[in-house]
Design an enzyme around this catalytic site. Structure first.
Site, PDB file in Angstrom:
ATOM      1  N   ASN A   1       1.153  -1.548   0.205  1.00 24.28           N
ATOM      2  CA  ASN A   1      -0.201  -0.234  -0.232  1.00 24.28           C
ATOM      3  C   ASN A   1       0.948   1.947   0.010  1.00 24.28           C
ATOM      4  OD1 ASN A   1      -1.901   2.193   0.297  1.00 24.28           O
ATOM      5  ND2 ASN A   1      -2.770   1.222   2.698  1.00 24.28           N
TER       6      ASN A   1
ATOM      7  N   LYS B  36       0.058   4.396  -0.503  1.00 27.01           N
ATOM      8  CA  LYS B  36      -0.939   5.581  -0.205  1.00 27.01           C
ATOM      9  C   LYS B  36      -0.442   6.965  -0.381  1.00 27.01           C
ATOM     10  CE  LYS B  36      -0.914   3.444   4.457  1.00 27.01           C
ATOM     11  NZ  LYS B  36      -1.062   3.685   6.010  1.00 27.01           N
TER      12      LYS B  36
ATOM     13  N   HIS C 244      -9.605   1.402   4.576  1.00 25.25           N
ATOM     14  CA  HIS C 244      -8.808   1.869   5.636  1.00 25.25           C
ATOM     15  C   HIS C 244      -9.126   3.176   6.366  1.00 25.25           C
ATOM     16  CE1 HIS C 244      -5.038   2.969   5.875  1.00 25.25           C
ATOM     17  NE2 HIS C 244      -4.356   1.969   5.639  1.00 25.25           N
TER      18      HIS C 244
ATOM     19  N   GLY D 122       1.856   3.022  10.659  1.00 22.18           N
ATOM     20  CA  GLY D 122       2.840   3.655  10.449  1.00 22.18           C
ATOM     21  C   GLY D 122       3.319   4.224  11.895  1.00 22.18           C
TER      22      GLY D 122
HETATM   23  P1  PGA Z   1       2.134   0.913   7.883  1.00 21.24           P
HETATM   24  O1  PGA Z   1       0.559   1.178   7.204  1.00 21.24           O
HETATM   25  O2  PGA Z   1       3.024  -0.670   7.442  1.00 21.24           O
HETATM   26  O3  PGA Z   1       3.146   1.654   7.571  1.00 21.24           O
HETATM   27  O4  PGA Z   1       1.900   0.489   8.745  1.00 21.24           O
HETATM   28  C1  PGA Z   1      -0.094  -0.262   6.904  1.00 21.24           C
HETATM   29  C2  PGA Z   1      -0.966  -0.104   5.731  1.00 21.24           C
HETATM   30  O5  PGA Z   1      -1.973   0.954   6.478  1.00 21.24           O
HETATM   31  O6  PGA Z   1      -1.758  -0.539   4.811  1.00 21.24           O
END
Ligand code: PGA
Length: 236
Positions: free
Chosen positions: A6, A8, A93, A168
């Site tokens: 992902n 983002k 999400h 995150g």
């Molecule tokens: P992250 O995000 O691995 O940066 O924690 C995961 C997600 O939100 O899909």
């Protein structure tokens, strides 16, 4: 095992093509049982579709409109994504739920819309920290699933258990807890793949490769090809 990346709101469209060409190249040598999917911003999808054509990496968007074609300025229809070469889409999400106030009902409608365009939805579920502190994660995630299914009905669906407090933050969920939630989701939806997401990286992925889980949804660590390659190698 499924490794879902992902991105983002990261990288530029001009960077996406070369990145994905390299991913397509590298991935031809990765373990046969590994399934790969890349979820990218709308603006990157066209370049990615070209770069990933014929590769083993499925392409997905990070959101879609609950509406079909029509007067919905700024929205993107499921059919547009499918036409572009997407086969999957993230729905619900936690960043959509919190930053865009997406309700369970809207998420259910998006699920149904994705399916009707032939896209496989990856529904994201997970509790905030207050809920986790009182041990309510199982009920919370099941309630989110139930609310979406009430609107969307039965049909193809994958799930990603992503505790909000683990996204995150560098604080991943205890693998045993993730496994318990996964089992509960699978009891409700037999046969559905359940991924874990929340601060997964090459250093901790191995803990989540267990029979109760079908893979991982990776955010931050998905932006570095070396990390992705390391994670893929663990999925052999
Ligand atoms: P992250 O995000 O691995 O940066 O924690 C995961 C997600 O939100 O899909």
């Amino acid at each position: 095992m499924i490794l879902a990346l992902n991105w983002k709101m990261q990288l530029l469209p001009s960077q996406a093509g070369p990145w994905a060409e390299r991913l397509a190249e590298l991935s031809s040598n990765w373990p046969a049982g590994l399934e790969l999917a890349l979820f990218a911003p709308f603006t990157h999808l066209s370049a990615l579709a070209a770069a990933l054509r014929g590769s083993r990496v499925a392409l997905g968007a990070q959101d879609l409109s609950a509406e079909q074609f029509g007067a919905h300025t700024g929205d993107v229809a499921a059919e547009m994504l499918a036409d572009l070469g997407c086969s999957q889409v993230l729905v619900g999400h936690s960043e959509r739920r919190s930053e865009h106030a997406e309700s369970d009902r809207l998420i259910g409608r998006k699920l149904a819309r994705a399916r009707s365009a032939g896209l496989l939805p990856l529904l994201c579920l997970g509790e905030p920290w207050e809920v986790r502190q009182r041990g309510g994660q199982l009920e919370y995630s099941l309630a989110q699933l139930e609310a979406a299914l009430e609107v969307a009905g039965e049909g193809p669906l994958r799930l990603a258990y992503e505790p909000v407090w683990a996204i995150g933050t560098g604080k991943s969920c205890h693998p045993e807890d993730a496994a318990q939630v996964s089992l509960a989701l699978k009891r409700r939806l037999p046969g559905a793949a359940v991924l874990y997401g929340g601060s997964v990286n090459a250093a901790n992925l191995a803990q989540f490769l267990r029979p109760e889980l079908d893979g991982a949804l990776v955010g931050g660590a998905s932006l570095k090809l070396e990390q992705v390659a390391e994670m893929a190698a663990l999925c052999g």
